[in-house]
Design an enzyme around this catalytic site. Sequence first.
Site, PDB file in Angstrom:
ATOM      1  N   GLY A 154       0.836  -1.203   0.000  1.00  0.00           N
ATOM      2  CA  GLY A 154       0.000   0.000   0.000  1.00  0.00           C
ATOM      3  C   GLY A 154       0.864   1.243   0.000  1.00  0.00           C
ATOM      4  O   GLY A 154       2.073   1.186  -0.233  1.00  0.00           O
ATOM      5  N   LYS A 155       0.218   2.376   0.280  1.00  0.00           N
ATOM      6  CA  LYS A 155       0.907   3.667   0.287  1.00  0.00           C
ATOM      7  C   LYS A 155       0.760   4.344   1.639  1.00  0.00           C
ATOM      8  O   LYS A 155      -0.295   4.281   2.260  1.00  0.00           O
ATOM      9  CB  LYS A 155       0.320   4.591  -0.784  1.00  0.00           C
ATOM     10  CG  LYS A 155       0.711   4.234  -2.203  1.00  0.00           C
ATOM     11  CD  LYS A 155      -0.029   5.101  -3.199  1.00  0.00           C
ATOM     12  CE  LYS A 155       0.327   6.560  -3.056  1.00  0.00           C
ATOM     13  NZ  LYS A 155      -0.310   7.403  -4.090  1.00  0.00           N
ATOM     14  N   ASP A 208      -7.068   9.443  15.216  1.00  0.00           N
ATOM     15  CA  ASP A 208      -7.433   9.075  13.841  1.00  0.00           C
ATOM     16  C   ASP A 208      -8.080   7.687  13.772  1.00  0.00           C
ATOM     17  O   ASP A 208      -7.781   6.900  12.870  1.00  0.00           O
ATOM     18  CB  ASP A 208      -6.201   9.132  12.927  1.00  0.00           C
ATOM     19  CG  ASP A 208      -6.577   9.288  11.451  1.00  0.00           C
ATOM     20  OD1 ASP A 208      -7.716   9.727  11.177  1.00  0.00           O
ATOM     21  OD2 ASP A 208      -5.738   8.977  10.592  1.00  0.00           O
ATOM     22  N   GLY A 217       5.554   7.644   1.223  1.00  0.00           N
ATOM     23  CA  GLY A 217       6.143   6.596   0.392  1.00  0.00           C
ATOM     24  C   GLY A 217       5.361   5.297   0.486  1.00  0.00           C
ATOM     25  O   GLY A 217       4.292   5.232   1.098  1.00  0.00           O
TER      26      GLY A 217
END
EC number: 2.7.11.16
Length: 590
Positions: A193-194, A311, A198
């Site tokens: 994934g991202k 979050d 990066g």
Amino acid sequence: MELENIVANTVLLKAREGGGGKRKGKSKKWKEILKFPHISQCEDLRRTIDRDYCSLCDKQPIGRLLFRQFCETRPGLECYIQFLDSVAEYEVTPDEKLGEKGKEIMTKYLTPKSPVFIAQVGQDLVSQTEEKLLQKPCKELFSACAQSVHEYLRGEPFHEYLDSMFFDRFLQWKWLERQPVTKNTFRQYRVLGKGGFGEVCACQVRATGKMYACKRLEKKRIKKRKGESMALNEKQILEKVNSQFVVNLAYAYETKDALCLVLTIMNGGDLKFHIYNMGNPGFEEERALFYAAEILCGLEDLHRENTVYRDLKPENILLDDYGHIRISDLGLAVKIPEGDLIRGRVGTVGYMAPEVLNNQRYGLSPDYWGLGCLIYEMIEGQSPFRGRKEKVKREEVDRRVLETEEVYSHKFSEEAKSICKMLLTKDAKQRLGCQEEGAAEVKRHPFFRNMNFKRLEAGMLDPPFVPDPRAVYCKDVLDIEQFSTVKGVNLDHTDDDFYSKFSTGSVSIPWQNEMIETECFKELNVFGPNGTLPPDLNRNHPPEPPKKGLLQRLFKRQHQNNSKSSPSSKTSFNHHINSNHVSSNSTGSS
């Protein structure tokens, strides 16, 4: 295109399974990589290591095992370890069996006539414990007795341990733990994934075969976005929080182009995928409850460090191979100064608490709001203030959070509805969990009535869902959007101070757990026959000379073959060797 994804997944699955060989993913040279230094090489460590009983003999996993081994070789100390083990077993005993287990411990260890009587626990404390056992046994019944035993062990037994071969062996493990970490420490696999700076890819430690996720933070991208403090903040928080419900940081290192965080790999996908892509949206309440309990334990561990996460959302909650969850992506987490409050309008639309939206000062309260949002979404199959795939402006979602009440369908039991309402209370001062007791108050809510948190924290409860071990729960390799090249940014020596703070190598507790879990500790932690010193712990036994390289061995053999030659040819040949040797060293150091 499809073939590339199949190959990447196949290689990753084979690595996850240990490569199919006896070494379980370990390098052929793993014993060489993890070879103990001679004890004479550990003297600097001996002088500088913090001689704290709690850290060396309890918190650090290898330290704990070696201290136990030491106690087992000392008559009279073994029973103290057995008592502490029994107390640990008692704390995870089902409630209905606490009385029976408590009586066993009292009879075996706290009765003067017993052959393994623990005399260091005072009689007054024994009497108080016995009285509480007769009234109503609780999980913390023997906590004071265990503390009394630790107080005894941190005295003379601990000082004897520091002079033993077991502590010397601990120093050897610490020496290995502190060796430099580079990209060559790992094998790299497919992109998963991202992240913000990066890609995230799967990786495997060559020495142990353990799989991790490597989060690459591109140096130029960090510098362009002025993200140094954010990156370092995440790394330092991960380093301090040791929780089975939060992804652990195992290594931090740098390459020429990137800073790398090596984290717990979670192969089971995220909660967002499981809520919306596995049948009808949402979970049965039993499954939602299990995940909520584990998330709550993760928040409790973060809050113990005075860190607010900020979050909580389904895509940040990841499942492991067995179906347990961990909180991930601590990029927005922040440590709150002692006795203070913070301000910051950060988070994800639809999950930010009212006090965050209003830019008010807050402590840990946003995390309990986030927990309420998650429980609601897991049961309902949509978030409380935004419909699934609903096109709505950010301002409207924020207005709903501040002004409207969430709607509860038939999917919610009375207990589930109650806990969501109490967690989604708009006034933070009235919100569940936001009083002095924090997570303990939430754990007492009727929603968690049948949850044994001690057994959950000990990993003794089976998850309601186990991911398919042959599945790769992430996007296809080619569907993961690649980062563009960062232009107009140059790295220079002024960045080195930041890089040195970031690239600190192995993290003690995860590294030691890795050695134990992969059985490297079991295989390497060997002493001499009948408890004697092995050569690497014997100060009177000189350390082995380093092995000669291939070129050195070839030159030596050639030199011996030519020893019968004429003096002139011998001189000429030696000159040739020296020239090659210098050349070879120059090449090797580049």
